[in-house]
Design an enzyme around this catalytic site. Structure first.
Site, PDB file in Angstrom:
ATOM      1  N   LYS A  56       0.835  -1.201   0.000  1.00 52.62           N
ATOM      2  CA  LYS A  56       0.000   0.000   0.000  1.00 52.62           C
ATOM      3  C   LYS A  56       0.874   1.256   0.000  1.00 52.62           C
ATOM      4  O   LYS A  56       0.575   2.234  -0.699  1.00 52.62           O
ATOM      5  CB  LYS A  56      -0.934  -0.011   1.227  1.00 52.62           C
ATOM      6  CG  LYS A  56      -2.025  -1.064   1.114  1.00 52.62           C
ATOM      7  CD  LYS A  56      -2.826  -1.266   2.388  1.00 52.62           C
ATOM      8  CE  LYS A  56      -3.774  -2.456   2.196  1.00 52.62           C
ATOM      9  NZ  LYS A  56      -4.721  -2.695   3.269  1.00 52.62           N
ATOM     10  N   GLN A 100      -5.156  -2.568   9.387  1.00 50.31           N
ATOM     11  CA  GLN A 100      -4.961  -3.801   8.630  1.00 50.31           C
ATOM     12  C   GLN A 100      -5.595  -4.979   9.366  1.00 50.31           C
ATOM     13  O   GLN A 100      -5.354  -5.188  10.560  1.00 50.31           O
ATOM     14  CB  GLN A 100      -3.459  -4.046   8.405  1.00 50.31           C
ATOM     15  CG  GLN A 100      -3.152  -5.220   7.501  1.00 50.31           C
ATOM     16  CD  GLN A 100      -3.661  -5.002   6.064  1.00 50.31           C
ATOM     17  OE1 GLN A 100      -3.647  -3.889   5.562  1.00 50.31           O
ATOM     18  NE2 GLN A 100      -4.114  -6.071   5.429  1.00 50.31           N
ATOM     19  N   ASP A 123     -11.235   2.350   4.091  1.00 58.45           N
ATOM     20  CA  ASP A 123     -11.645   0.979   3.766  1.00 58.45           C
ATOM     21  C   ASP A 123     -13.151   0.855   3.518  1.00 58.45           C
ATOM     22  O   ASP A 123     -13.618  -0.175   3.036  1.00 58.45           O
ATOM     23  CB  ASP A 123     -11.338   0.076   4.976  1.00 58.45           C
ATOM     24  CG  ASP A 123     -10.146  -0.826   4.730  1.00 58.45           C
ATOM     25  OD1 ASP A 123      -9.795  -1.065   3.567  1.00 58.45           O
ATOM     26  OD2 ASP A 123      -9.583  -1.303   5.734  1.00 58.45           O
TER      27      ASP A 123
HETATM   28  N1  LIG Z   1      -8.156  -3.280   6.463  1.00 62.21           N
HETATM   29  C1  LIG Z   1      -8.167  -4.243   5.526  1.00 62.21           C
HETATM   30  N2  LIG Z   1      -7.597  -5.423   5.777  1.00 62.21           N
HETATM   31  C2  LIG Z   1      -7.634  -6.376   4.817  1.00 62.21           C
HETATM   32  C3  LIG Z   1      -8.189  -6.124   3.542  1.00 62.21           C
HETATM   33  C4  LIG Z   1      -8.784  -4.874   3.321  1.00 62.21           C
HETATM   34  O1  LIG Z   1      -9.352  -4.580   2.234  1.00 62.21           O
HETATM   35  N3  LIG Z   1      -8.748  -3.945   4.333  1.00 62.21           N
HETATM   36  N4  LIG Z   1      -8.114  -7.080   2.537  1.00 62.21           N
HETATM   37  C5  LIG Z   1      -7.221  -8.191   2.706  1.00 62.21           C
HETATM   38  C6  LIG Z   1      -5.790  -7.943   2.394  1.00 62.21           C
HETATM   39  N5  LIG Z   1      -5.498  -6.918   1.391  1.00 62.21           N
HETATM   40  C7  LIG Z   1      -5.550  -5.631   1.746  1.00 62.21           C
HETATM   41  O2  LIG Z   1      -5.374  -5.240   2.837  1.00 62.21           O
HETATM   42  C8  LIG Z   1      -4.940  -7.279   0.128  1.00 62.21           C
HETATM   43  C9  LIG Z   1      -4.923  -8.571  -0.324  1.00 62.21           C
HETATM   44  C10 LIG Z   1      -4.289  -8.905  -1.529  1.00 62.21           C
HETATM   45  C11 LIG Z   1      -3.672  -7.929  -2.270  1.00 62.21           C
HETATM   46  C12 LIG Z   1      -2.913  -8.224  -3.504  1.00 62.21           C
HETATM   47  O3  LIG Z   1      -2.554  -7.318  -4.236  1.00 62.21           O
HETATM   48  N6  LIG Z   1      -2.603  -9.471  -3.767  1.00 62.21           N
HETATM   49  C13 LIG Z   1      -1.777  -9.823  -4.895  1.00 62.21           C
HETATM   50  C14 LIG Z   1      -0.830 -10.935  -4.477  1.00 62.21           C
HETATM   51  C15 LIG Z   1       0.088 -10.493  -3.379  1.00 62.21           C
HETATM   52  C16 LIG Z   1       1.043 -11.577  -2.932  1.00 62.21           C
HETATM   53  O4  LIG Z   1       1.703 -12.149  -3.773  1.00 62.21           O
HETATM   54  O5  LIG Z   1       1.134 -11.767  -1.690  1.00 62.21           O
HETATM   55  C17 LIG Z   1      -2.651 -10.320  -6.031  1.00 62.21           C
HETATM   56  O6  LIG Z   1      -3.791 -10.749  -5.772  1.00 62.21           O
HETATM   57  O7  LIG Z   1      -2.183 -10.255  -7.147  1.00 62.21           O
HETATM   58  C18 LIG Z   1      -3.704  -6.641  -1.832  1.00 62.21           C
HETATM   59  C19 LIG Z   1      -4.324  -6.317  -0.648  1.00 62.21           C
HETATM   60  C20 LIG Z   1      -7.246  -8.669   4.144  1.00 62.21           C
HETATM   61  N7  LIG Z   1      -7.070  -7.589   5.058  1.00 62.21           N
END
Ligand SMILES: Nc1nc2c(c(=O)[nH]1)N[C@@H](CN(C=O)c1ccc(C(=O)N[C@@H](CCC(=O)O)C(=O)O)cc1)CN2
Length: 287
Positions: A56, A100, A123
């Site tokens: 982020k 988070q 969020d």
């Molecule tokens: N406060 C929050 N916590 C969490 C959220 C949220 O929206 N708000 N969502 C998820 C985690 N998340 C953001 O926080 C999130 C998950 C996945 C990705 C992402 O870009 N994933 C990549 C792969 C990344 C990797 O290799 O590890 C992809 O899908 O291509 C971004 C954000 C739970 N917590």
């Protein structure tokens, strides 16, 4: 050899388009003397959460948003966490921020979310913002559901009149995505499936769009998918073999559209977090 029928919904390319737009909007805000700031609160040392938070802040640097990080030890108490939330609520440099998730088990996640100033809730998970969404009022929208709707529209997947099966009832995806997709502007019919659903395969099989957000590796298999359906793989699990989505590999031989995992909805979750912050800064600039 496997025959891939599905059009891949490319989250990274779509994210890049959104970033280009955000960069221009941030530059316009800066020209007016306003610099948007995104805050993150990370508690503990879960490597997955730490990686998401790092991502982020990398994104902030790409579009010109100021980063504000609060990294707290795993033993942080509820009072200490809430003191940091209060501090960000009062910080004029912080346009919006997130806590988070998940938080360590000893902390009360709902109490933390409720403590966030709803106007700084980047969020869209504060009860007031979820309530505004239910009432059809303007509100910060939850980032992953927003990303899903954007990806479907970007690839012209028909949403109006579609039957959508959402699998998983978590607060970040499963519950709010139904609220977005059943708005008049989307007009889908949504079935929310969860561990109490009697016949998951039957529910998924009659869906035109499947949103898999259960966090169960390979839960959705090809035999459960209607040929030509759009399948969005949102759930993620860390397994000994690495990261696994909820959707089995063979689904790409049946689906019409597939958002992969990684590379599908995840990048858009991050992009719409920044979009929520930029939109809030634009609202403040317009006052
Ligand atoms: N406060 C929050 N916590 C969490 C959220 C949220 O929206 N708000 N969502 C998820 C985690 N998340 C953001 O926080 C999130 C998950 C996945 C990705 C992402 O870009 N994933 C990549 C792969 C990344 C990797 O290799 O590890 C992809 O899908 O291509 C971004 C954000 C739970 N917590």
């Amino acid at each position: 050899m496997a025959v891939v029928t599905a059009t891949i919904l490319d989250g990274k390319a779509t994210r890049d388009e959104i970033f280009e737009d955000l960069k221009a909007r941030v530059a316009a805000l800066k020209a007016k003397g306003i610099t948007p700031g995104l805050g993150t609160v990370l508690v503990g040392d879960d490597p997955g959460s730490a990686a998401y938070v790092r991502g982020k802040h990398n994104d902030c640097a790409k579009v010109g948003i100021t980063s504000i990080r609060r990294d707290l030890p795993a033993a942080t108490t509820q009072e200490e966490l809430e003191a940091v939330i209060d501090e960000l609520n009062a910080d004029p440099a912080c346009t919006g921020y997130i806590v988070q998730l998940p938080l360590p088990k000893h902390l009360d996640e709902n109490a933390a979310l409720e403590r966030i100033d709803p106007d700084k809730d980047a969020d869209g998970l504060h009860p007031i913002n979820l309530g505004r969404l239910v009432l059809g009022k303007e509100a910060a929208l939850p980032c992953t559901p927003r990303g899903i709707v954007h990806l479907l529209r970007r690839y012209e997947v028909p949403i109006a009149g579609a039957h959508v099966a959402v699998v998983g009832r978590g607060v970040t995806v499963g519950r709010p995505i139904g609220l977005l997709l059943t708005r008049r502007s989307e007009n889908a019919t949504v079935t929310l499936c969860h561990t109490g659903t009697k016949d998951l395969a039957a529910e998924v099989r009659r869906a035109d769009i499947v949103v898999a957000a259960a966090g169960v590796p390979g839960l959705i298999t090809a035999d459960m998918v209607k040929p030509g359906a759009a399948v969005l793989d949102v759930g993620v699990s860390r397994t000994p073999e690495g990261l696994r989505g909820d959707v089995a590999d063979d689904v790409r031989e049946v689906a019409g559209f597939l958002s992969p995992n990684p590379g599908g909805v995840g990048p858009l979750t991050r992009a719409f977090l920044l979009a929520n912050v930029v939109e809030r800064a634009e609202q403040l600039a317009g006052r």
